[in-house]
Design an enzyme around this catalytic site. Sequence first.
Site, short mmCIF file in Angstrom:
data_model
loop_
_atom_site.label_atom_id
_atom_site.label_comp_id
_atom_site.label_asym_id
_atom_site.label_seq_id
_atom_site.Cartn_x
_atom_site.Cartn_y
_atom_site.Cartn_z
CG HIS A 294 -0.15 0.04 2.52
ND1 HIS A 294 0.44 1.17 3.04
CD2 HIS A 294 0.16 -0.97 3.38
CE1 HIS A 294 1.04 0.88 4.17
NE2 HIS A 294 0.90 -0.42 4.39
CD GLU A 370 2.29 -6.01 8.57
OE1 GLU A 370 2.36 -7.24 8.82
OE2 GLU A 370 3.06 -5.42 7.80
#
Length: 490
Positions: A294, A370
């Site tokens: 990202h 994550e």
Amino acid sequence: MSVARQVVVEADGGSRGNPGPAGYGAVVIDPATGEPLAEAAEYIGVATNNVAEYRGLIAGLTAAKALFPDAGDALRVHVRMDSKLVVEQMSGRWKIKHPDMKPLAARAAAILPPSSVTYEWIPRAQNKHADRLANEAMDAGRDGRTWEASASTAALDTPSARTASAPPPVQGPPGDQAAGAARARAALAAARGAAAPEGLFPMPGAQEPEPPVEAAPVTGAAAPAAEPSAAPAAEPSEAPVAQAPEPSAAPVAQAPEPSAAPVASAPDLSATPQTGWGSAPDLGAPATLVLLRHGETALTPQKRFSGSGGTDPELSATGRDQAERAAEHFAALGTVQEIVSSPLRRCRETAAAVAARLGLDVHVDEGLRETDFGAWEGLTFGEVRERHGDDLTAWLASPDAAPTGGGESFAEVAGRVAAARDRIVARYAGRTVLLVTHVTPIKTLVRLALGAPPEALFRMELSAASISAVAYYGDGNASVRLLNDTSHLR
């Protein structure tokens, strides 16, 4: 006169390291009732996932044949495995090229007439019994024990759908199951001691002798349920990423980190490649996972821990620009066919920018998120060292240690990332899929594909909005195509 009989064999194998400490499991099932008739499991020393899977098949077929010796050619065995490699090779649809696989396949084919055996691929979730047996065998080998059927709890995890796709059973006399299981046990022991091609049993490089194979009837007495093994079968061992904080790598974030526990068993597509030549013409197009980290958030340049348990920050102005540049890049290439994102906001925003340019929908997979860094979320590495020094030291020393305050261990993260990979590769076979995710998942996927040791992660850099790519072939091989490409951001 031969007595007609039909059984189902479910088999699996796993390796914690691929190659690494390996084991297999197999269960023979009555297709009419779903009742397990015999189990087999064995720790086989150091081997690959595929070798362990073939060993599970051999044990299952051997046990099935021994259970019903009077059936002769009338015995019908329906094999169910989550290894597409083994199923396709034994069905004759894929060629067997690897030198370690050829003698194993020949050994399996010689147990029963080819016309007596049918093969079916099933999702891993439907192969839990054999998977549990394989894990029990690996756990026993790790502890220096021999797997004992009497101590197994694998039968408690029998999937209710196991008979759904099996052919209708051929009715025959039930026979004495205890005597049949004893025959299966003896046959497996004999098979283990029989002559085999050099280097096959035991496996080359095995660290210790193979314990005896066991097969035993499953009685009606239910033992207390046990928790599944921390590392389901067939999946390679994992390591924590060198970049613990979510932002781009910094010297402090590159602190050495240990290897993590083995991760979830994959279908055959998860097997670590033995060579880099996975693109043989007969394998068809690979599933290609394009890995996009990202764009930046406000925490990225500050090099703070930013995982699943924090504030879920949005992209910064810089991050939004990076997402648009990535979108332009993929629009120009025209190769991406599907988009899958982590559920976290920064990934969904990055994925949305690309999807808008390509006219595609964004699918979300929880396994791509994550690490949850617990109480460390939002802190720098130095701040964590000052406030939680002992916990940080333990975290760096063991993949099973979690961050302060209920965060995730890297072993836990590795398991769900590998499981997400397997789902995506199976769902999008032959297609190019953009995965918008984070540092930990990307490094995990690349390291597994390379079959590299855990310390290789210390030499990987992953910048914000960088692109990496891994291709997964039908024979279980994987090929890393790209790592940390940022040319589209210039």
